[in-house]
Design a protein around this motif. Structure first.
Motif, PDB file in Angstrom:
ATOM      1  N   PRO A   4       0.683  -1.220  -0.171  1.00 21.25           N
ATOM      2  CA  PRO A   4      -0.062   0.018  -0.010  1.00 21.25           C
ATOM      3  C   PRO A   4       0.922   1.269   0.058  1.00 21.25           C
ATOM      4  CG  PRO A   4      -0.607  -1.645   1.688  1.00 21.25           C
ATOM      5  CD  PRO A   4       0.754  -1.939   1.221  1.00 21.25           C
ATOM      6  N   GLN A   5       0.328   2.358  -0.716  1.00 20.76           N
ATOM      7  CA  GLN A   5       0.642   3.660  -0.656  1.00 20.76           C
ATOM      8  C   GLN A   5      -0.097   4.782  -0.406  1.00 20.76           C
ATOM      9  OE1 GLN A   5       2.713   2.427  -4.765  1.00 20.76           O
ATOM     10  NE2 GLN A   5       3.561   4.483  -4.174  1.00 20.76           N
ATOM     11  N   GLN A   6       0.238   5.936   0.238  1.00 22.57           N
ATOM     12  CA  GLN A   6      -0.632   6.733   0.540  1.00 22.57           C
ATOM     13  C   GLN A   6      -0.791   7.671  -0.881  1.00 22.57           C
ATOM     14  OE1 GLN A   6       2.477   9.299   2.802  1.00 22.57           O
ATOM     15  NE2 GLN A   6       2.319  10.886   1.319  1.00 22.57           N
ATOM     16  N   PRO A   7      -2.149   8.098  -0.869  1.00 23.38           N
ATOM     17  CA  PRO A   7      -2.665   8.795  -2.375  1.00 23.38           C
ATOM     18  C   PRO A   7      -1.808   9.800  -2.777  1.00 23.38           C
ATOM     19  CG  PRO A   7      -4.376   8.780  -0.650  1.00 23.38           C
ATOM     20  CD  PRO A   7      -3.120   8.411  -0.007  1.00 23.38           C
ATOM     21  N   THR A   8      -1.571   9.715  -4.175  1.00 28.20           N
ATOM     22  CA  THR A   8      -0.585  10.501  -4.797  1.00 28.20           C
ATOM     23  C   THR A   8      -0.752  10.607  -6.345  1.00 28.20           C
ATOM     24  OG1 THR A   8       1.791  11.222  -5.034  1.00 28.20           O
ATOM     25  CG2 THR A   8       1.277   8.888  -4.806  1.00 28.20           C
ATOM     26  N   ALA A   9      -0.194  11.373  -6.997  1.00 23.14           N
ATOM     27  CA  ALA A   9      -0.243  11.197  -8.599  1.00 23.14           C
ATOM     28  C   ALA A   9       1.122  12.003  -9.078  1.00 23.14           C
ATOM     29  CB  ALA A   9      -1.444  11.808  -9.092  1.00 23.14           C
ATOM     30  N   PRO A  10       2.162  11.362  -8.815  1.00 22.94           N
ATOM     31  CA  PRO A  10       3.275  11.776  -9.078  1.00 22.94           C
ATOM     32  C   PRO A  10       3.614  12.105 -10.782  1.00 22.94           C
ATOM     33  CG  PRO A  10       3.772   9.768  -8.624  1.00 22.94           C
ATOM     34  CD  PRO A  10       2.261   9.879  -8.452  1.00 22.94           C
ATOM     35  N   PHE A  11       3.048  11.093 -11.801  1.00 20.48           N
ATOM     36  CA  PHE A  11       3.300  11.193 -13.075  1.00 20.48           C
ATOM     37  C   PHE A  11       2.208  11.401 -13.977  1.00 20.48           C
ATOM     38  CE2 PHE A  11       6.959   8.673 -10.997  1.00 20.48           C
ATOM     39  CZ  PHE A  11       7.994   9.818 -11.280  1.00 20.48           C
ATOM     40  N   GLU A  12       1.282  10.527 -13.620  1.00 27.42           N
ATOM     41  CA  GLU A  12      -0.033  10.626 -14.307  1.00 27.42           C
ATOM     42  C   GLU A  12      -1.278  10.627 -13.446  1.00 27.42           C
ATOM     43  OE1 GLU A  12       1.156   6.746 -13.320  1.00 27.42           O
ATOM     44  OE2 GLU A  12       2.474   7.856 -14.878  1.00 27.42           O
ATOM     45  N   PRO A  13      -2.394  10.858 -13.923  1.00 27.98           N
ATOM     46  CA  PRO A  13      -3.771  10.977 -13.206  1.00 27.98           C
ATOM     47  C   PRO A  13      -3.992   9.502 -12.722  1.00 27.98           C
ATOM     48  CG  PRO A  13      -4.119  12.342 -14.966  1.00 27.98           C
ATOM     49  CD  PRO A  13      -2.655  11.473 -15.306  1.00 27.98           C
ATOM     50  N   ASN A  14      -4.556   9.389 -11.640  1.00 22.30           N
ATOM     51  CA  ASN A  14      -4.983   8.149 -11.199  1.00 22.30           C
ATOM     52  C   ASN A  14      -6.353   8.447 -10.035  1.00 22.30           C
ATOM     53  OD1 ASN A  14      -4.077   8.255  -8.153  1.00 22.30           O
ATOM     54  ND2 ASN A  14      -2.403   8.139  -9.163  1.00 22.30           N
TER      55      ASN A  14
ATOM     56  N   ASN B  49      14.957   6.485   3.266  1.00 22.97           N
ATOM     57  CA  ASN B  49      14.044   7.900   3.133  1.00 22.97           C
ATOM     58  C   ASN B  49      12.633   7.632   2.821  1.00 22.97           C
ATOM     59  OD1 ASN B  49      16.270   9.958   3.558  1.00 22.97           O
ATOM     60  ND2 ASN B  49      16.963   9.349   1.640  1.00 22.97           N
ATOM     61  N   ASP B  50      11.756   8.155   3.715  1.00 27.93           N
ATOM     62  CA  ASP B  50      10.371   8.388   3.337  1.00 27.93           C
ATOM     63  C   ASP B  50      10.350   9.224   2.290  1.00 27.93           C
ATOM     64  OD1 ASP B  50       9.474   6.730   5.283  1.00 27.93           O
ATOM     65  OD2 ASP B  50       9.288   8.582   6.612  1.00 27.93           O
ATOM     66  N   THR B  51       9.235   9.028   1.213  1.00 25.09           N
ATOM     67  CA  THR B  51       8.903  10.179   0.113  1.00 25.09           C
ATOM     68  C   THR B  51       7.512  10.245   0.125  1.00 25.09           C
ATOM     69  OG1 THR B  51       8.662   8.370  -1.617  1.00 25.09           O
ATOM     70  CG2 THR B  51      10.850   9.122  -1.329  1.00 25.09           C
ATOM     71  N   SER B  52       6.895  11.300  -0.214  1.00 29.22           N
ATOM     72  CA  SER B  52       5.710  11.745  -0.509  1.00 29.22           C
ATOM     73  C   SER B  52       4.773  10.949  -1.311  1.00 29.22           C
ATOM     74  CB  SER B  52       5.321  13.079  -0.653  1.00 29.22           C
ATOM     75  OG  SER B  52       6.065  13.342  -1.961  1.00 29.22           O
ATOM     76  N   TRP B  53       5.752  10.311  -2.649  1.00 28.58           N
ATOM     77  CA  TRP B  53       4.934   9.570  -3.850  1.00 28.58           C
ATOM     78  C   TRP B  53       5.401   8.239  -3.808  1.00 28.58           C
ATOM     79  CZ3 TRP B  53       7.967   7.707  -7.552  1.00 28.58           C
ATOM     80  CH2 TRP B  53       9.273   7.940  -7.619  1.00 28.58           C
ATOM     81  N   ALA B  54       6.599   7.654  -3.247  1.00 32.42           N
ATOM     82  CA  ALA B  54       6.696   6.412  -3.370  1.00 32.42           C
ATOM     83  C   ALA B  54       6.908   5.304  -2.164  1.00 32.42           C
ATOM     84  CB  ALA B  54       8.241   6.300  -3.965  1.00 32.42           C
ATOM     85  N   GLY B  55       6.032   5.592  -1.069  1.00 28.34           N
ATOM     86  CA  GLY B  55       5.777   4.999   0.069  1.00 28.34           C
ATOM     87  C   GLY B  55       6.711   5.210   1.065  1.00 28.34           C
ATOM     88  N   GLU B  56       6.623   4.758   2.314  1.00 29.85           N
ATOM     89  CA  GLU B  56       7.333   4.879   3.349  1.00 29.85           C
ATOM     90  C   GLU B  56       8.488   3.874   3.238  1.00 29.85           C
ATOM     91  OE1 GLU B  56       4.828   5.088   7.434  1.00 29.85           O
ATOM     92  OE2 GLU B  56       4.285   3.442   6.271  1.00 29.85           O
ATOM     93  N   LYS B  57       9.647   4.415   3.827  1.00 32.85           N
ATOM     94  CA  LYS B  57      10.895   3.770   3.603  1.00 32.85           C
ATOM     95  C   LYS B  57      10.845   2.338   4.027  1.00 32.85           C
ATOM     96  CE  LYS B  57      12.368   5.410   8.206  1.00 32.85           C
ATOM     97  NZ  LYS B  57      13.546   6.408   8.995  1.00 32.85           N
TER      98      LYS B  57
END
Length: 424
Positions: free
Chosen positions: A45-55, A268-276
């Motif tokens: 699972p990941q937090q909601p995000t749309a880094p490259f294309e809509p979802n 590193n945690d990231t906002s778009w690629a999940g918790e570390k």
């Protein structure tokens, strides 16, 4: 040691059930009295995000039916699913759900649709941060068969916990179409998975004796190269899929589940690629039933993520020593649960947006440690499996998806072929 581990899991499951307001039956079977469940498909699972294309993750769903197709890696006589609201900010109401064998696209096979229940009820509410499993459905599935999970979400869900890069197509329809055989109503599609984080089976040839805990499954853990970025969509050519097929062809069939997240980092945690990885490993890997071995392939985003040429927000720089310390922590976590842990070398980056002499030096140092330190129980050398012999810092052109970083289908096949099956 095994008894202590079983009691620990049973206690954790009961406490979690109490926290969720669910009966223990809604969670994993942890003792030896009931059926022995085995993970056969998974997505982190990941937090909601749309880094490259809509979802659909950021807006969520409202009076929608969501239909998702996954391919299992081992068969069984009964099936159940895992749903997660790990990153939801409000309770998630599942109005109803079904599981079926896939026909084509969003259509399902006649006679195979089974309604899912949750502690005996057709609907369930998953608290914010919660995860639960359905009751067992009498749906036999075969290894490498496709299963369609359909969720009806009658009310507003808010932002949705999801898995960004699926390399597969999910479908959405307005209204309640959970029992539809045809895919006609499903006019929208997405290349992500939503709420669905696992499929498990029990029974069948791979189950062992009744009530026994047959632990021979494999978890592949990592970043986009485990997730399958660069492979052809809807063809199941990720390296974990290829590894499962290779095991079956060799007469050693077992589940291989994929816990890769594109862009994920070890420290590193990231906002778009999940918790570390150091955070998510416990929730993603150590909760999987029937698993014996984990293959860890991660670190290239830690090395390259601080650069300004990458198409994502930069993250703090990570030294080779800090990355190695992160790997050592993952090894300790795996061994604490009795898992065999295999280290995979980091694949080539020359010619990609991650490449620099400094980053290459880090990659070489980490790979040398993986190969020679003895810290891992075994090593699979993915670096050498896909490298160009004439330029070992670069991926062989025949294996390159086009960005000099992610393998194509042939590259993923080569990676699966590099795994020593005896080590599993």
């Amino acid at each position: 040691m095994h008894t202590t581990h079983t009691l620990r899991r049973a206690t954790t499951a009961l406490l979690t059930a109490a926290a969720l307001g669910l009966a223990p039956a809604a969670l994993a079977d942890t003792g030896h009295q009931g059926p022995s469940w085995r993970a056969t498909w998974a997505a982190s699972p990941q937090q909601p995000t749309a880094p490259f294309e809509p979802n659909w993750s950021q807006q969520g769903f409202d009076n929608h039916t969501l239909r998702q197709v996954v391919r299992v890696t081992t068969g069984g006589t009964r099936t159940r699913i895992e749903l997660t609201n790990r990153y939801g900010s409000t309770p998630l109401r599942i109005t109803g759900a079904t599981v079926a064998r896939t026909e084509k696209g969003s259509a399902v096979r006649p006679g195979s649709v089974r309604p899912l229940r949750f502690d005996g009820r057709p609907s369930v509410t998953i608290p914010a941060g919660g995860t639960l499993r359905s009751d067992a459905a009498d749906l036999p599935v075969e290894a490498f068969g496709s299963v369609t999970v359909t969720l009806y979400l009658a009310g507003e869900t808010g932002p949705a916990t999801f898995h960004h890069f699926s390399s597969a197509t999910s479908y959405r329809a307005d209204g309640d179409h959970r029992a539809d055989l045809s895919g006609t109503a499903f006019r929208e599609s997405s290349a992500s998975w939503y709420y669905l984080s696992g499929v498990e089976v029990t029974g069948g040839r791979d189950s062992g004796s009744p009530g026994s805990a047959r632990r021979n499954g494999v978890v592949t853990f990592g970043d986009s190269i485990t997730d399958g970025v660069g492979s052809t969509a809807n063809t199941d050519h990720r390296y974990p899929d290829e590894l499962a097929e290779r095991l079956a062809a060799a007469g050693r069939a077992r589940a291989v589940v994929n816990h890769g997240i594109a862009g994920n980092q070890v420290v590193n945690d990231t906002s778009w690629a999940g918790e570390k990885a150091l955070k998510r490993f416990r929730q993603d890997v150590l909760t999987e039933p029937g698993v014996r071995t984990v293959i860890i392939l991660e670190g290239i985003n830690d090395i390259g993520g601080s650069g300004t040429d990458a198409p994502m927000p930069p993250t703090p720089e990570v030294s080779a020593d800090r990355l190695i310390a992160g790997h050592r922590a993952l090894i300790r976590e795996a061994r604490s649960r009795g898992l065999k842990v295999i280290g995979a070398t980091l694949t080539p980056i020359k010619g990609s947006f991650y490449y620099s002499p400094a980053n290459e030096a880090k990659r070489d140092a980490v790979n040398e440690w993986i190969r020679t330190s003895g810290a891992y129980d075994a090593v699979v050398d993915f670096d050498r499996a896909v490298a160009d012999p004439a330029d070992p810092d670069r991926m062989l052109r025949a294996y390159d998806s086009g960005d000099a970083l992610h393998p194509n289908d042939a590259g993923y096949t080569a990676m699966a072929g590099a795994v020593d099956l005896d080590e599993l």
